[in-house]
Each structure stands twice: as C-alpha cells, then as structure tokens.
Design a protein around this motif. Structure first.
Motif, PDB file in Angstrom:
ATOM      1  N   ILE A   1      56.099  46.428  42.096  1.00 13.14           N
ATOM      2  CA  ILE A   1      54.973  46.955  41.316  1.00 13.14           C
ATOM      3  C   ILE A   1      54.027  45.824  40.951  1.00 13.14           C
ATOM      4  O   ILE A   1      52.802  45.971  40.996  1.00 13.14           O
ATOM      5  CB  ILE A   1      55.499  47.725  40.092  1.00 13.14           C
ATOM      6  CG1 ILE A   1      56.276  48.920  40.646  1.00 13.14           C
ATOM      7  CG2 ILE A   1      54.368  48.109  39.160  1.00 13.14           C
ATOM      8  CD1 ILE A   1      56.436  50.103  39.788  1.00 13.14           C
ATOM      9  N   ASP A   2      54.585  44.670  40.650  1.00 12.74           N
ATOM     10  CA  ASP A   2      53.739  43.515  40.353  1.00 12.74           C
ATOM     11  C   ASP A   2      52.918  43.133  41.592  1.00 12.74           C
ATOM     12  O   ASP A   2      51.722  42.855  41.505  1.00 12.74           O
ATOM     13  CB  ASP A   2      54.601  42.334  39.888  1.00 12.74           C
ATOM     14  CG  ASP A   2      53.736  41.180  39.436  1.00 12.74           C
ATOM     15  OD1 ASP A   2      52.912  41.378  38.521  1.00 12.74           O
ATOM     16  OD2 ASP A   2      53.856  40.078  40.017  1.00 12.74           O
ATOM     17  N   ALA A   3      53.561  43.182  42.750  1.00 17.99           N
ATOM     18  CA  ALA A   3      52.840  42.844  43.988  1.00 17.99           C
ATOM     19  C   ALA A   3      51.728  43.865  44.249  1.00 17.99           C
ATOM     20  O   ALA A   3      50.639  43.516  44.717  1.00 17.99           O
ATOM     21  CB  ALA A   3      53.813  42.809  45.166  1.00 17.99           C
ATOM     22  N   GLN A   4      51.983  45.131  43.934  1.00 17.71           N
ATOM     23  CA  GLN A   4      50.955  46.163  44.128  1.00 17.71           C
ATOM     24  C   GLN A   4      49.750  45.910  43.228  1.00 17.71           C
ATOM     25  O   GLN A   4      48.605  46.035  43.658  1.00 17.71           O
ATOM     26  CB  GLN A   4      51.558  47.551  43.860  1.00 17.71           C
ATOM     27  CG  GLN A   4      52.534  47.983  44.944  1.00 17.71           C
ATOM     28  CD  GLN A   4      53.452  49.125  44.530  1.00 17.71           C
ATOM     29  OE1 GLN A   4      54.630  49.096  44.820  1.00 17.71           O
ATOM     30  NE2 GLN A   4      52.940  50.126  43.838  1.00 17.71           N
ATOM     31  N   TRP A   5      50.012  45.548  41.982  1.00 22.11           N
ATOM     32  CA  TRP A   5      48.890  45.217  41.090  1.00 22.11           C
ATOM     33  C   TRP A   5      48.146  43.976  41.575  1.00 22.11           C
ATOM     34  O   TRP A   5      46.928  43.870  41.481  1.00 22.11           O
ATOM     35  CB  TRP A   5      49.383  45.009  39.647  1.00 22.11           C
ATOM     36  CG  TRP A   5      49.613  46.289  38.900  1.00 22.11           C
ATOM     37  CD1 TRP A   5      50.795  46.740  38.404  1.00 22.11           C
ATOM     38  CD2 TRP A   5      48.631  47.295  38.569  1.00 22.11           C
ATOM     39  NE1 TRP A   5      50.619  47.958  37.784  1.00 22.11           N
ATOM     40  CE2 TRP A   5      49.301  48.321  37.869  1.00 22.11           C
ATOM     41  CE3 TRP A   5      47.252  47.434  38.795  1.00 22.11           C
ATOM     42  CZ2 TRP A   5      48.643  49.465  37.391  1.00 22.11           C
ATOM     43  CZ3 TRP A   5      46.600  48.564  38.318  1.00 22.11           C
ATOM     44  CH2 TRP A   5      47.290  49.563  37.632  1.00 22.11           C
ATOM     45  N   ARG A   6      48.913  43.016  42.097  1.00 18.62           N
ATOM     46  CA  ARG A   6      48.307  41.762  42.577  1.00 18.62           C
ATOM     47  C   ARG A   6      47.282  42.072  43.670  1.00 18.62           C
ATOM     48  O   ARG A   6      46.224  41.459  43.745  1.00 18.62           O
ATOM     49  CB  ARG A   6      49.430  40.874  43.115  1.00 18.62           C
ATOM     50  CG  ARG A   6      49.018  39.512  43.572  1.00 18.62           C
ATOM     51  CD  ARG A   6      50.221  38.819  44.216  1.00 18.62           C
ATOM     52  NE  ARG A   6      49.862  38.294  45.507  1.00 18.62           N
ATOM     53  CZ  ARG A   6      49.890  38.983  46.651  1.00 18.62           C
ATOM     54  NH1 ARG A   6      50.280  40.229  46.689  1.00 18.62           N
ATOM     55  NH2 ARG A   6      49.523  38.409  47.774  1.00 18.62           N
ATOM     56  N   ILE A   7      47.564  43.076  44.493  1.00 21.00           N
ATOM     57  CA  ILE A   7      46.672  43.396  45.615  1.00 21.00           C
ATOM     58  C   ILE A   7      45.333  43.953  45.113  1.00 21.00           C
ATOM     59  O   ILE A   7      44.276  43.602  45.613  1.00 21.00           O
ATOM     60  CB  ILE A   7      47.356  44.413  46.559  1.00 21.00           C
ATOM     61  CG1 ILE A   7      48.608  43.788  47.181  1.00 21.00           C
ATOM     62  CG2 ILE A   7      46.396  44.897  47.645  1.00 21.00           C
ATOM     63  CD1 ILE A   7      49.558  44.799  47.833  1.00 21.00           C
ATOM     64  N   VAL A   8      45.382  44.833  44.114  1.00 21.26           N
ATOM     65  CA  VAL A   8      44.137  45.484  43.675  1.00 21.26           C
ATOM     66  C   VAL A   8      43.438  44.742  42.533  1.00 21.26           C
ATOM     67  O   VAL A   8      42.271  45.007  42.241  1.00 21.26           O
ATOM     68  CB  VAL A   8      44.387  46.958  43.247  1.00 21.26           C
ATOM     69  CG1 VAL A   8      44.951  47.756  44.402  1.00 21.26           C
ATOM     70  CG2 VAL A   8      45.296  47.055  42.036  1.00 21.26           C
ATOM     71  N   GLN A   9      44.141  43.803  41.898  1.00 26.14           N
ATOM     72  CA  GLN A   9      43.628  43.172  40.675  1.00 26.14           C
ATOM     73  C   GLN A   9      42.207  42.593  40.810  1.00 26.14           C
ATOM     74  O   GLN A   9      41.368  42.811  39.934  1.00 26.14           O
ATOM     75  CB  GLN A   9      44.608  42.101  40.187  1.00 26.14           C
ATOM     76  CG  GLN A   9      44.245  41.472  38.856  1.00 26.14           C
ATOM     77  CD  GLN A   9      44.233  42.486  37.712  1.00 26.14           C
ATOM     78  OE1 GLN A   9      45.095  43.356  37.650  1.00 26.14           O
ATOM     79  NE2 GLN A   9      43.238  42.399  36.841  1.00 26.14           N
ATOM     80  N   PRO A  10      41.869  41.869  41.895  1.00 25.53           N
ATOM     81  CA  PRO A  10      40.516  41.276  41.938  1.00 25.53           C
ATOM     82  C   PRO A  10      39.413  42.333  41.837  1.00 25.53           C
ATOM     83  O   PRO A  10      38.344  42.062  41.287  1.00 25.53           O
ATOM     84  CB  PRO A  10      40.479  40.590  43.317  1.00 25.53           C
ATOM     85  CG  PRO A  10      41.909  40.377  43.687  1.00 25.53           C
ATOM     86  CD  PRO A  10      42.679  41.495  43.062  1.00 25.53           C
ATOM     87  N   ILE A  11      39.688  43.534  42.342  1.00 21.05           N
ATOM     88  CA  ILE A  11      38.664  44.588  42.294  1.00 21.05           C
ATOM     89  C   ILE A  11      38.581  45.205  40.904  1.00 21.05           C
ATOM     90  O   ILE A  11      37.498  45.555  40.422  1.00 21.05           O
ATOM     91  CB  ILE A  11      38.996  45.695  43.332  1.00 21.05           C
ATOM     92  CG1 ILE A  11      38.982  45.108  44.726  1.00 21.05           C
ATOM     93  CG2 ILE A  11      38.038  46.880  43.217  1.00 21.05           C
ATOM     94  CD1 ILE A  11      37.641  44.517  45.139  1.00 21.05           C
ATOM     95  N   LEU A  12      39.732  45.319  40.233  1.00 20.23           N
ATOM     96  CA  LEU A  12      39.712  45.900  38.885  1.00 20.23           C
ATOM     97  C   LEU A  12      38.851  45.029  37.983  1.00 20.23           C
ATOM     98  O   LEU A  12      38.108  45.516  37.142  1.00 20.23           O
ATOM     99  CB  LEU A  12      41.128  45.976  38.306  1.00 20.23           C
ATOM    100  CG  LEU A  12      42.135  46.785  39.113  1.00 20.23           C
ATOM    101  CD1 LEU A  12      43.490  46.758  38.424  1.00 20.23           C
ATOM    102  CD2 LEU A  12      41.654  48.214  39.288  1.00 20.23           C
ATOM    103  N   ALA A  13      38.943  43.721  38.198  1.00 20.10           N
ATOM    104  CA  ALA A  13      38.199  42.793  37.356  1.00 20.10           C
ATOM    105  C   ALA A  13      36.712  42.813  37.710  1.00 20.10           C
ATOM    106  O   ALA A  13      35.863  42.540  36.871  1.00 20.10           O
ATOM    107  CB  ALA A  13      38.782  41.402  37.522  1.00 20.10           C
TER     108      ALA A  13
END
Ligand code: BG6
Length: 463
Positions: free
Chosen positions: A414-426
């Motif tokens: 789950i952490d890896a999944q967030w890591r993938i999308v995180q730059p776009i969320l920001a």
C-alpha cells in the motif's frame, strides 16, 4: 472457497447503519452464514438510535434488494445478529460491545466507517481489551496520501500487530482478478511470453457508464486517482505483472506483488491526463468550482529487467460509454515481415476481462483461405464466464475470519501504491472537461500516442 476453518469466534462491524453495510456487508454475511456455515455472533455497531430489530430489518431489506432470498438462511443470519448503539467516542459503547461479545475470545472487528474514525475506534477497542487475539479489517480508502497512510499504519500498529490487520481492496476478492493469476501461473507457455522481449505494451481500462450519483461529497474529496487507481488498478497491475511466487511461504504471492509495485516509477505531470465529465460540478455535494478528476489516464513503467521499456497505460473514469474492465497485453510484431501484409496488421494480444464477467482471449492473425498469403485478425476466446460466484465482500470477510490474508493489502504494497501516485496528488495538472458518454478527454489519445490506440472494453452481454 478457502478450506481453512473459520477461526474468528465473533464478527463485529462498525458502520452497521451505513451505505456500505446495506450494499455489500449484509449480502456478504448472508452468504457466509447461509452457504459457508459461519455460526458466530455478528454484532453491528452504529450511532443510529436503533435496537437489534432495526438492524435485522435493515439486513432483511438489504438482502432482499439484491434478489430472492432463502428464508431459512435469512432466519439463521438474523438469529446471529446483535446490536450495539452508541458514539464511537464514548467508552460506554465499547463496554456494551464487550458485553455483546460474551464469551468470544478471537473477534474480528471490521471498520466499515469513515477513515477519520479509524483511530478513535482502534484506540477504544484497545482500551477495553477488545484488541486481544482480535483481527482488524480496515475498509478503503487507506489514507488520503502517502503520509496519512503511513500515519494510519502507525496508529493501527499501536494496538494490532501487522498479521492481525486486513486491509480490504474488494477488487482482490473478484473472481476474474484471481483468474488472471491462475491463467498466468497454471500455464507455462505464458511465462515465456511475459516480458519485454515479447510484450509491446499493457493496457488496463476500468470504465463506468454511470456518474458520481449520490456520493458527491465523498468523491469530491477523493477523485478517480485515489478512488480506483491507487488501489484497485495498481493491484490488478501487480497481479498481471508480478513474478511467479516462489517457495512454500504463504507470503510469497504478496512478496511478489510488493516487489512489482516497488519497481513502478512514480508518476510525473507528463504521464497523466485528468478529466472531469460535464455536469459533475452540479452533483449534490460537489463544489461548484471543483477541479477533482472523474477520469484519469496514466502512463507507467516498471523498472525491472523483465519489464524495462514496456509502457503501461491505465485509464479509469465515470460517465464513459459502458461499464466494464479489461486488461490487454499487446505483443510485439514479428521481427521481420514474411508475407507483406504485416505492416498494417494490428498486434497479437491477450485480453483479460475482469468486469463484469470473466474472459480470457487471444488475438491472432490467421490466413485468409485461398492462394494468397494474406491474413486477418481474429480473437480466440479461451474461456468466458459470468462474474463472481462468491461476491468479493463475502470472499474477503470469509478469508479474514479464516486468517487467510493473501488477498489483503500488505503495509509495504500500500505504501508503494501511494508512492506511485504521490507526485500527482501534490501537484495535479488541470482536469479537462469531457462529454458524458465519451471515452474522456482527447488528450488521452496524445498520451498513448503511437502505443495506441486505446483498447475499449467490449460492452457487457445483454441479460
Ligand atoms: C469502489 C469505488 O471502490 O469501486 C467506486 O469507490 C467504484 O467509485 C467501485 O464504482 C467499482 O467497483 P465494482 O466492484 O463495482 O467494479
């Protein structure tokens, strides 16, 4: 169906008066009690001013809204139900829960409540000793971004060890998603074709023909990337692309999924198209100037020897032309043309249908009858079936009660999944408007470019 015995000796579900309970949990419980022999106290908890008979009435209305019900099975379910009413911030609620649980020693607590309440409920469970030997099932969304997901893990871990935590992603309980794993690892030939030497690209489309409907305020705080890509689509991707499991360790499947997800390169602004259907801003609960996306298309890559250089495209959206989800693995063309008609020929492919029904198909070129060596593209349907025999929530709750965590999200995945999308969320690019009933903003065509076209899933069969 898993063969392990049911180990949990009670099932508690928080959020008993909620929408998820009505749509998914009561039918799942009916299946568990009626078809899988679950025979333990089932305690609903909510702050609805209800008595147990209100809970039973709600359960009955829920299962009847899904179709004809076997009266004896329903009676068994209703007979197992207990109810605790109260505020999750009030210790008296948990004292009443303890009483309702009676002699149960290994309860399973299912948090079907808004994430803002997870910490409160978990803390109160621990304060009453109800976390001892207990399992915890946590509903999605698991966090709002990488940091909040990590904070949520820390909170849960204060009172529950990792092996007791079951993070639900109902896509993993879907029969067709399991079918992908089976098809891949029960057939040796696919393995040799499943890498950058043969695969040209991978596409996943999750299309929904309906809008946000009555979920405006939830959706407007979420958006398509968080709602279905960070979780469901990336889990499907992991099932499609992970290495075969090794050894006998029951964690080996989850190890491979985590390894794959950790190798996915985080998104950047050039690898995403966000869209919003026209009319979304008029939905109740949506801000009139909302910039939240109801459609997203992304291009991903996996940094591994097996997959380096293979582009992966995922798109998901509301108000698209139909409701269906499919994975397509496209193969590279032959290294040289032998017959002269290869230049315009579409690539060979494998199509894995994951919703609403199960399908495994291969697209190939076959020769036209006659003297000339020219061909046409055909699709060979290897297997086609109706969707799930066991609804995903029944499958997953049953697995959790049996202590089988294979289909649940592990902390590192789950952490890896967030890591993938995180730059776009920001830093999200603008959401482009699209007309309802279309395949999203035109910019998605430019995103896929020469790797396209996008492969639109086939419409569901009528009836
Ligand atoms: C949910 C999303 O997790 O999955 C919804 O919140 C989406 O927006 C749903 O519609 C799709 O699941 P299914 O099982 O109906 O394909």
């Amino acid at each position: 169906m898993s063969m392990e015995p049911i180990q949990s000796d009670a099932l508690v579900f928080f959020g008993a008066s909620g929408d998820l309970a009505f749509k998914q949990i009561f039918p799942a419980l009916l299946g568990l009690v009626g078809d899988e022999g679950v025979d333990v106290p089932i305690v609903g908890v909510a702050k609805a001013g209800w008595k147990v008979d209100d809970l039973r009435a709600r359960a009955k209305a829920s299962v009847e809204s899904h179709g004809p019900v076997d009266a004896a099975k329903l009676a068994r379910l209703l007979g197992l139900m207990r109810y605790v009413d109260g505020d999750y911030n009030d210790p008296a609620t948990f004292a009443a829960l303890k009483q309702a649980l009676g002699a149960a020693k290994r309860p399973l607590h299912y948090l079907a409540i808004p994430p803002s309440l997870f910490g409160v409920v978990v803390g109160a469970l621990a304060a009453s000793g109800l976390n001892e030997n207990a399992r915890l099932v946590v509903e999605k969304p698991f966090g709002h971004d990488r940091e909040s997901a990590q904070a949520l893990n820390r909170t849960l871990h204060e009172h529950f060890p990792e092996p007791a935590i079951y993070r639900i992603d109902h896509y993993l309980g879907k029969e067709p998603v399991q079918s992908i794993v089976y098809t891949r690892f029960a057939n040796a030939p696919f393995e040799s074709l499943w890498n950058r030497n043969y695969v040209r690209s991978i596409q996943i489309t999750m299309a929904e023909a309906f809008g946000v409907d009555d979920r405006g305020s939830f959706y407007d705080a979420t958006g398509a990337l968080r709602d279905v890509v960070q979780n469901h689509m990336l889990q499907v991707l992991a099932n499609v692309m992970m290495d075969p499991p090794t050894g006998e360790d029951h964690e080996s499947m989850r190890d491979q999924k985590a390894a794959l997800l950790k190798a996915v390169k985080p998104l950047d602004g050039a690898s995403i198209v966000r869209g919003q259907y026209r009319g979304y801003r008029q939905v109740k609960g949506v801000k009139p100037d909302s910039t939240v996306e109801t459609y997203v298309a992304v291009k991903l890559s996996v940094e591994s020897w097996r997959w380096a250089g293979v582009p992966i495209y995922i798109r998901a959206g509301k108000c698209l032309p139909l409701t269906a989800a499919e994975v397509t693995v496209e193969y590279k063309p032959p290294p040289r043309a032998t017959f002269g008609d290869e230049a315009d020929a579409p690539p060979s492919y494998m199509r894995l249908r994951i919703s609403p029904d199960v399908g495994v198909a291969i697209g190939l070129r076959v020769k036209h009858p006659g003297e000339g060596m020219t061909g046409e593209s055909v699709e060979l349907m290897l297997a086609e079936r109706a969707g799930s025999l066991i609804p995903p929530y029944q499958r997953l709750l049953g697995d959790a009660m049996r202590g089988n965590d294979e289909l649940f999200g592990r902390e590192d995945s789950i952490d890896a999944q967030w890591r993938i999308v995180q730059p776009i969320l920001a830093n999200p690019p603008p959401a482009l408007e699209y007309a309802p009933g279309t395949w999203g903003p035109e910019a998605a065509e430019a995103l896929i470019g020469a790797d396209g076209p996008w492969r639109d899933p086939k419409p569901p069969k009528a009836g």
